[in-house]
Design a protein around this motif. Structure first.
Motif, PDB file in Angstrom:
ATOM      1  N   ALA A 233      13.974   7.352  10.822  1.00 53.75           N
ATOM      2  CA  ALA A 233      13.290   6.310  10.042  1.00 53.75           C
ATOM      3  C   ALA A 233      14.252   5.335   9.391  1.00 53.75           C
ATOM      4  O   ALA A 233      13.843   4.226   9.009  1.00 53.75           O
ATOM      5  CB  ALA A 233      12.424   6.973   8.970  1.00 53.75           C
TER       6      ALA A 233
ATOM      7  N   ILE B  44      10.431   7.313   2.162  1.00 52.90           N
ATOM      8  CA  ILE B  44       9.254   7.366   3.045  1.00 52.90           C
ATOM      9  C   ILE B  44       8.012   7.712   2.231  1.00 52.90           C
ATOM     10  O   ILE B  44       6.951   7.086   2.391  1.00 52.90           O
ATOM     11  CB  ILE B  44       9.476   8.398   4.178  1.00 52.90           C
ATOM     12  CG1 ILE B  44      10.675   7.996   5.042  1.00 52.90           C
ATOM     13  CG2 ILE B  44       8.220   8.519   5.033  1.00 52.90           C
ATOM     14  CD1 ILE B  44      11.071   9.032   6.072  1.00 52.90           C
TER      15      ILE B  44
ATOM     16  N   ARG C  50       7.053   4.603   0.063  1.00 51.75           N
ATOM     17  CA  ARG C  50       6.526   3.443   0.777  1.00 51.75           C
ATOM     18  C   ARG C  50       5.218   3.735   1.507  1.00 51.75           C
ATOM     19  O   ARG C  50       4.309   2.901   1.551  1.00 51.75           O
ATOM     20  CB  ARG C  50       7.557   2.949   1.803  1.00 51.75           C
ATOM     21  CG  ARG C  50       8.774   2.304   1.201  1.00 51.75           C
ATOM     22  CD  ARG C  50       9.587   1.623   2.300  1.00 51.75           C
ATOM     23  NE  ARG C  50      10.858   1.117   1.801  1.00 51.75           N
ATOM     24  CZ  ARG C  50      11.710   0.388   2.529  1.00 51.75           C
ATOM     25  NH1 ARG C  50      11.403   0.091   3.792  1.00 51.75           N
ATOM     26  NH2 ARG C  50      12.844  -0.025   2.018  1.00 51.75           N
ATOM     27  N   TYR C  51       5.133   4.917   2.149  1.00 58.20           N
ATOM     28  CA  TYR C  51       4.020   5.160   3.074  1.00 58.20           C
ATOM     29  C   TYR C  51       3.100   6.314   2.673  1.00 58.20           C
ATOM     30  O   TYR C  51       2.025   6.467   3.259  1.00 58.20           O
ATOM     31  CB  TYR C  51       4.574   5.430   4.487  1.00 58.20           C
ATOM     32  CG  TYR C  51       5.473   4.331   4.983  1.00 58.20           C
ATOM     33  CD1 TYR C  51       4.946   3.083   5.358  1.00 58.20           C
ATOM     34  CD2 TYR C  51       6.848   4.516   5.096  1.00 58.20           C
ATOM     35  CE1 TYR C  51       5.765   2.075   5.825  1.00 58.20           C
ATOM     36  CE2 TYR C  51       7.686   3.509   5.560  1.00 58.20           C
ATOM     37  CZ  TYR C  51       7.138   2.283   5.926  1.00 58.20           C
ATOM     38  OH  TYR C  51       7.953   1.283   6.384  1.00 58.20           O
TER      39      TYR C  51
ATOM     40  N   HIS D 298       1.473   9.905   5.927  1.00 56.08           N
ATOM     41  CA  HIS D 298       2.302   9.265   6.947  1.00 56.08           C
ATOM     42  C   HIS D 298       3.541  10.129   7.224  1.00 56.08           C
ATOM     43  O   HIS D 298       3.923  10.318   8.390  1.00 56.08           O
ATOM     44  CB  HIS D 298       2.719   7.870   6.466  1.00 56.08           C
ATOM     45  CG  HIS D 298       3.655   7.165   7.403  1.00 56.08           C
ATOM     46  ND1 HIS D 298       3.206   6.411   8.459  1.00 56.08           N
ATOM     47  CD2 HIS D 298       5.026   7.114   7.444  1.00 56.08           C
ATOM     48  CE1 HIS D 298       4.256   5.916   9.113  1.00 56.08           C
ATOM     49  NE2 HIS D 298       5.359   6.327   8.504  1.00 56.08           N
TER      50      HIS D 298
END
Length: 572
Positions: free
Chosen positions: A67, A74, A77-78, A82
């Motif tokens: 990523a 991660i 952000r997601y 995710h």
């Protein structure tokens, strides 16, 4: 003569390898290490990979590399959904590349799709189970992990343990870790791997428009892992246990602990008296009332812990309570493991005969812990072997194994018993898959009744009080079925001689006169006439041409049967 030069000092001996290899390296399977943050997945995983001769991978490191972001980034952000989706794909990809040792993130194995991917890969899953104080010391200062940012580590770890431990319990191997060096833990992991044997899984696919079926899982030590093995198939993590008093005392606690490990609550425990006499309608009503009083619901699974009596009774109760409850067979006797637990036949006895009230009700799983067979009385073990011998006569080549190794099985040899259970289940599961409800008129599942027409009549005459065990009745019935086959010209007379000699060598009664009881041939024939296998008023016998070649006959003259019974010592 010049003086002899002093010998050079020997170099110190190399230290003995602290991890002697009980296997050839590299290890042939992937090993997936799971557990809470701070359990030591990475440090143990690296040492394990080095010792097993396998590459090591850390799932979080692989995810960050793919990523270009840290795990925390991660998440920020997601979101977690995710992240878990990507994590599962990365784990599946790594495991597809060949045997490796893989350390996963703490939440990976809590995801059902990731657990399924690990199982389907054939990897061995390993849970490093650490107590809370050990984890707290090890995660101190891990503020970079998203779960610990601005949070109390005690509260975070306690909450995660409650949520994740039931899923970790589905791992193949559990190592209880303490405050010890990584080398010591690794040594214990290696010892566990060297002793680990995957349970045998035999699928029972059933006919129907939608996919149906269940697994027969066989191996030693399965009661301790019952929660992890059953969790994937249970509708809810709440069950009721039905057992008999003897089995509950021997194995009930182990089963409860195994269920609790996976967060499965026991809503009710009901015990019945040991023995065939408990298979009656009055006991059905008592068990149903006890389950309903405990507040069971439509999704509460009934676990039958015990022999054939418990399995038949509890299965029938599950079939008719609230119009059908999910059901699990946990057979603890040889007879139940090789025969009665497989196929969905449930029922109880009536005054008119054996199993005349019942229903077809397939289990979610059959969990056959062969270690429980070591607790059986010798007579019970021998009686169960009669069903193994029956399967041998139906299969042919398995009969050769029975004649060569049957005595080892009834003597309690674990390897022989495991083979007997697996091969018997393999035969029966294949037959059930082809003829689930015994509807094939000229064979199919009906062939599994070899010896039972005679055996059930003898049981009914003896009164179900324990004077004659079901397997003992089947043993005599096998001999009589072979004798009847020979008298009708279907097989050589050498076959009944072999059958009787083998059963006698295994300590089973093989002839009616060995029961030291006077039977009436006419009364036994009348009992057979009330058997549920009767079609259009005609008796149906399973006869043999040779081992491996059995057939259904409904044209056997009654006088031939009467003559055989009289020749075997029965009265008029």
């Amino acid at each position: 003569m010049p003086p002899r030069a002093a010998a050079a000092p020997r170099p110190p001996a190399a230290p003995a390898n602290p991890w002697p290899a009980p296997w050839p390296t590299p290890w042939p399977r992937s090993v997936v290490v799971v557990g809470m943050p701070g359990a030591g997945k990475t440090s143990i995983g690296r040492r394990l990979a080095n010792r097993l001769g396998l590459p090591f991978h850390d799932a979080d490191v692989e995810i960050e590399a793919a990523a270009g972001l840290t795990v925390s980034e991660i998440f920020a952000r997601y979101g977690e959904a995710h992240f878990r989706d990507g994590e599962r794909r990365v784990i599946a990809r790594l495991l597809s590349q060949g045997p490796i040792v893989l350390a996963t993130g703490g939440g990976a194995y809590a995801d059902p799709r990731t657990r399924q991917a690990v199982r389907e890969s054939g990897a061995v899953s390993l849970w490093l189970r650490c107590p809370l104080p050990t984890l707290l010391r090890r995660v101190a200062g891990r503020d970079h992990r998203p779960m610990f940012v601005d949070a109390d580590p005690v509260e975070v770890l306690t909450r995660l343990m409650e949520r994740r431990h039931p899923h970790y319990a589905e791992a193949d191997i559990v190592i209880a870790c303490a405050d010890e060096s990584p080398e010591t833990t690794t040594r214990r992991v290696l010892a566990a791997l060297s002793e680990w044997q995957p349970p045998a899984r035999l699928p029972v696919p059933l006919p129907g428009a939608a996919p149906r079926g269940y697994d027969i899982v066989t191996g030693e030590g399965l009661l301790r892992r019952a929660g992890g093995l059953l969790a994937p198939v249970l509708p809810t993590r709440r069950v009721a246990i039905v057992s008999d008093a003897n089995v509950a005392a021997l194995h009930g606690e182990t089963l409860r602990e195994g269920l609790a490990e996976a967060g499965i609550a026991v809503a009710a425990e009901v015990t019945v008296a040991p023995g065939e006499a408990s298979k009656n309608m009055a006991e059905v009503g008592r068990v149903m009332d006890a389950l309903l009083a405990a507040g069971i619901e439509r999704r509460t699974a009934v676990i039958a812990l015990g022999g054939g009596v418990v399995g038949d009774l509890a299965g029938f109760v599950a079939a008719i309570t609230l119009r059908g409850l999910p059901f699990v067979q946990v057979p603890t006797t040889l007879l139940a493991q090789v025969d009665s637990s497989v196929g969905g036949k449930t029922g109880v006895n009536l005054a008119a005969g054996k199993n005349l009230a019942g229903a077809f009700h397939q289990p979610l799983m059959v969990l056959a812990d062969t270690g429980t067979l070591a607790t059986l009385p010798p007579r019970e073990l021998r009686a169960g072997y009669a069903e193994v011998a029956k399967h041998g006569l139906l299969h042919g080549s398995f009969w050769d194994w029975c004649e060569a190794h049957g005595a080892e099985a009834v003597a309690g040899d674990p390897a022989a018993l495991r083979h007997a259970v697996i091969e018997s289940c393999r035969l029966k599961s294949a037959v059930v898959a082809e003829d689930e409800r015994e509807e094939t008129p000229d064979g199919g599942r009906a062939l599994l009744n070899l010896g039972h027409t005679f055996g059930h009549a003898l049981e009914a005459e003896c009164g179900y009080g324990g004077a004659l065990l079901h397997g003992e009745g089947v043993a005599i019935g096998l001999g009589l079925a072979a004798m009847l086959s020979a008298r009708l010209g279907h097989c050589a007379y050498a076959l009944p001689e072999r059958v009787v000699a083998h059963l006698a060598a295994c300590g089973l009664p093989a002839r009616i006169h060995e029961l030291n009881r006077r039977f009436s041939a006419a009364t036994l024939l009348a009992r057979m006439g009330r058997d549920k296998k009767v079609r259009e008023g005609r008796l149906r016998f399973i006869l043999l041409n040779r081992p491996g070649d059995a057939f259904v006959a409904d044209d056997v003259p009654a006088e031939t049967v009467l003559t055989l019974l009289r020749d075997e010592g029965c009265g008029p």
